[in-house]
Design an enzyme around this catalytic site. Structure first.
Site, PDB file in Angstrom:
ATOM      1  N   SER A   4     -28.587 -42.047  -3.553  1.00  0.00           N
ATOM      2  CA  SER A   4     -27.995 -41.004  -2.708  1.00  0.00           C
ATOM      3  C   SER A   4     -27.948 -39.704  -3.498  1.00  0.00           C
ATOM      4  O   SER A   4     -27.885 -39.733  -4.738  1.00  0.00           O
ATOM      5  CB  SER A   4     -26.565 -41.413  -2.334  1.00  0.00           C
ATOM      6  OG  SER A   4     -25.879 -40.314  -1.769  1.00  0.00           O
TER       7      SER A   4
ATOM      8  N   TYR B 214     -18.621 -45.038  -5.149  1.00  0.00           N
ATOM      9  CA  TYR B 214     -19.935 -44.984  -4.485  1.00  0.00           C
ATOM     10  C   TYR B 214     -20.911 -44.152  -5.314  1.00  0.00           C
ATOM     11  O   TYR B 214     -22.059 -44.555  -5.531  1.00  0.00           O
ATOM     12  CB  TYR B 214     -19.738 -44.377  -3.096  1.00  0.00           C
ATOM     13  CG  TYR B 214     -20.993 -44.114  -2.300  1.00  0.00           C
ATOM     14  CD1 TYR B 214     -21.604 -45.136  -1.565  1.00  0.00           C
ATOM     15  CD2 TYR B 214     -21.557 -42.836  -2.233  1.00  0.00           C
ATOM     16  CE1 TYR B 214     -22.742 -44.876  -0.801  1.00  0.00           C
ATOM     17  CE2 TYR B 214     -22.687 -42.577  -1.472  1.00  0.00           C
ATOM     18  CZ  TYR B 214     -23.281 -43.603  -0.756  1.00  0.00           C
ATOM     19  OH  TYR B 214     -24.398 -43.360  -0.004  1.00  0.00           O
TER      20      TYR B 214
HETATM   21  N1  LIG Z   1     -26.190 -41.968   5.988  1.00  0.00           N
HETATM   22  C1  LIG Z   1     -26.219 -41.081   5.012  1.00  0.00           C
HETATM   23  O1  LIG Z   1     -25.908 -39.895   5.190  1.00  0.00           O
HETATM   24  C2  LIG Z   1     -26.655 -41.479   3.629  1.00  0.00           C
HETATM   25  C3  LIG Z   1     -26.683 -40.493   2.613  1.00  0.00           C
HETATM   26  C4  LIG Z   1     -27.060 -40.855   1.334  1.00  0.00           C
HETATM   27  C5  LIG Z   1     -27.416 -42.175   1.051  1.00  0.00           C
HETATM   28  N2  LIG Z   1     -27.391 -43.100   2.046  1.00  0.00           N
HETATM   29  C6  LIG Z   1     -27.757 -44.477   1.679  1.00  0.00           C
HETATM   30  O2  LIG Z   1     -28.703 -45.005   2.598  1.00  0.00           O
HETATM   31  C7  LIG Z   1     -28.449 -46.402   2.808  1.00  0.00           C
HETATM   32  C8  LIG Z   1     -28.278 -46.657   4.293  1.00  0.00           C
HETATM   33  O3  LIG Z   1     -27.171 -45.876   4.771  1.00  0.00           O
HETATM   34  P1  LIG Z   1     -26.687 -45.950   6.289  1.00  0.00           P
HETATM   35  O4  LIG Z   1     -26.021 -44.665   6.596  1.00  0.00           O
HETATM   36  O5  LIG Z   1     -27.817 -46.413   7.136  1.00  0.00           O
HETATM   37  O6  LIG Z   1     -25.559 -47.098   6.178  1.00  0.00           O
HETATM   38  P2  LIG Z   1     -24.687 -47.774   7.372  1.00  0.00           P
HETATM   39  O7  LIG Z   1     -23.291 -47.885   6.865  1.00  0.00           O
HETATM   40  O8  LIG Z   1     -24.912 -47.070   8.666  1.00  0.00           O
HETATM   41  O9  LIG Z   1     -25.336 -49.225   7.496  1.00  0.00           O
HETATM   42  C9  LIG Z   1     -25.210 -50.150   6.459  1.00  0.00           C
HETATM   43  C10 LIG Z   1     -25.524 -51.541   6.970  1.00  0.00           C
HETATM   44  O10 LIG Z   1     -25.237 -52.438   5.885  1.00  0.00           O
HETATM   45  C11 LIG Z   1     -24.422 -53.495   6.347  1.00  0.00           C
HETATM   46  N3  LIG Z   1     -23.546 -53.926   5.256  1.00  0.00           N
HETATM   47  C12 LIG Z   1     -22.490 -53.245   4.730  1.00  0.00           C
HETATM   48  N4  LIG Z   1     -21.920 -53.965   3.747  1.00  0.00           N
HETATM   49  C13 LIG Z   1     -22.627 -55.126   3.643  1.00  0.00           C
HETATM   50  C14 LIG Z   1     -22.521 -56.268   2.834  1.00  0.00           C
HETATM   51  N5  LIG Z   1     -21.541 -56.394   1.931  1.00  0.00           N
HETATM   52  N6  LIG Z   1     -23.423 -57.269   2.991  1.00  0.00           N
HETATM   53  C15 LIG Z   1     -24.402 -57.174   3.928  1.00  0.00           C
HETATM   54  N7  LIG Z   1     -24.542 -56.124   4.735  1.00  0.00           N
HETATM   55  C16 LIG Z   1     -23.663 -55.102   4.608  1.00  0.00           C
HETATM   56  C17 LIG Z   1     -23.645 -52.941   7.536  1.00  0.00           C
HETATM   57  O11 LIG Z   1     -23.250 -53.970   8.430  1.00  0.00           O
HETATM   58  C18 LIG Z   1     -24.658 -51.966   8.150  1.00  0.00           C
HETATM   59  O12 LIG Z   1     -25.453 -52.595   9.136  1.00  0.00           O
HETATM   60  C19 LIG Z   1     -27.182 -46.722   1.997  1.00  0.00           C
HETATM   61  O13 LIG Z   1     -27.542 -47.302   0.775  1.00  0.00           O
HETATM   62  C20 LIG Z   1     -26.544 -45.383   1.778  1.00  0.00           C
HETATM   63  O14 LIG Z   1     -25.767 -45.352   0.606  1.00  0.00           O
HETATM   64  C21 LIG Z   1     -27.019 -42.785   3.318  1.00  0.00           C
END
Ligand SMILES: NC(=O)c1ccc[n+]([C@@H]2O[C@H](COP(=O)([O-])OP(=O)(O)OC[C@H]3O[C@@H](n4cnc5c(N)ncnc54)[C@H](O)[C@@H]3O)[C@@H](O)[C@H]2O)c1
Length: 247
Positions: free
Chosen positions: A143, A156
């Site tokens: 991230s 995080y």
């Molecule tokens: N959305 C953003 O703005 C953003 C920004 C920077 C980085 N990211 C990174 O991108 C990736 C995806 O982000 P996102 O926004 O799609 O996340 P999200 O929270 O929308 O989805 C995460 C998914 O992971 C599952 N999950 C959570 N904890 C879990 C666990 N312990 N075991 C199994 N499954 C689990 C949830 O059920 C969900 O379906 C992440 O690694 C996040 O850190 C996202």
């Protein structure tokens, strides 16, 4: 011809947002998909969406920080498809308070899911890929938070910094088996991690691109890294953030 024809892709945290968009895109490029998520409704929903677009998808339920769940997921996928060629690690949870207010158990939980969960899925899926003997591609999610201080978050950010390092170590250690490892560091995309608050309406004047990203815009970079188009790329973390990191 699809860019992932005949490949089997495991999408960890594939139930929502970036993982969901990646599952749909990878399937449209010919991959057989396996979703690994803790939330059955989300995992089943994406599985159905992939099937509706003519793709093949299964899901396995479990928590990324539990090694037994990861091993059971790998067994399910290998039983169904015979192999794993691509791993995309999307699962993460985030804190929303400064260190002085962060409960110690919450801190440990976030590190366990976001850092250890990525480590263990990488380790055991890589072990399966080595056994298969035909290489593979692993894509982790870091991230932009890995590279900046934040007034209201710490666990995080630490976990995401560790994923940048893990990605380089894996690239160095697994290249000999034909396994490439890279990562993506998104800026704000779709909805917030662990929540459904959409970023679309957010003030985004600080981004060169002028707006928050869409999940599909992370999925397309994940596809590039997962495919042979990125065959010369090892251990990199791409800042896919609408230019947020350059100004
Ligand atoms: N959305 C953003 O703005 C953003 C920004 C920077 C980085 N990211 C990174 O991108 C990736 C995806 O982000 P996102 O926004 O799609 O996340 P999200 O929270 O929308 O989805 C995460 C998914 O992971 C599952 N999950 C959570 N904890 C879990 C666990 N312990 N075991 C199994 N499954 C689990 C949830 O059920 C969900 O379906 C992440 O690694 C996040 O850190 C996202």
């Amino acid at each position: 011809m699809g860019r992932l024809d005949d490949k089997v892709a495991v999408i960890v945290g594939g139930g929502r947002n970036i993982g969901r968009a990646s599952a749909k895109l990878f399937a449209s490029e010919g991959a057989k998909i396996a979703i690994f998520d803790m939330d059955e409704e989300r995992a089943a929903g994406v599985t159905e969406e992939v099937a509706e677009q003519g793709g093949e998808c299964v899901y396995a339920l479990g928590e990324v920080q539990n090694v037994d769940d990861i091993k059971a997921m790998i067994a399910t996928v290998v039983d169904r498809y015979g192999r794993i060629d691509v791993l995309l690690n999307c699962a993460a949870i985030s804190d929303r308070s400064p260190m002085l207010e962060l409960d110690d158990d919450e801190y440990r939980k976030i590190i366990d899911v976001t850092m250890n969960g990525t480590y263990f899925t990488c380790k055991y899926v890589a072990e399966q890929m080595v056994k298969q003997g035909t290489g593979g591609s692993i894509v982790n999610f870091s991230s932009g938070s890995a590279y900046q201080g934040n007034t209201r978050r710490v666990a995080y950010d630490m976990a995401k910094g560790a994923i940048v390092t893990l990605t380089m170590d894996m690239a160095a250690q697994l290249a000999q088996y034909g396994i490439r490892t890279n990562a993506i560091a998104p800026g704000i995309t779709g909805s917030q991690v662990g929540g459904m608050i959409a970023f679309e309406d957010r003030q985004t004047n600080n981004l060169v691109g002028g707006r928050a990203g869409y999940p599909e815009e992370q999925a397309s970079v994940a596809l590039f890294l997962a495919s042979d188009d990125a065959r010369h790329l090892y251990g990199q973390t791409l800042r896919n953030d609408g230019g947020g990191s350059v100004v």
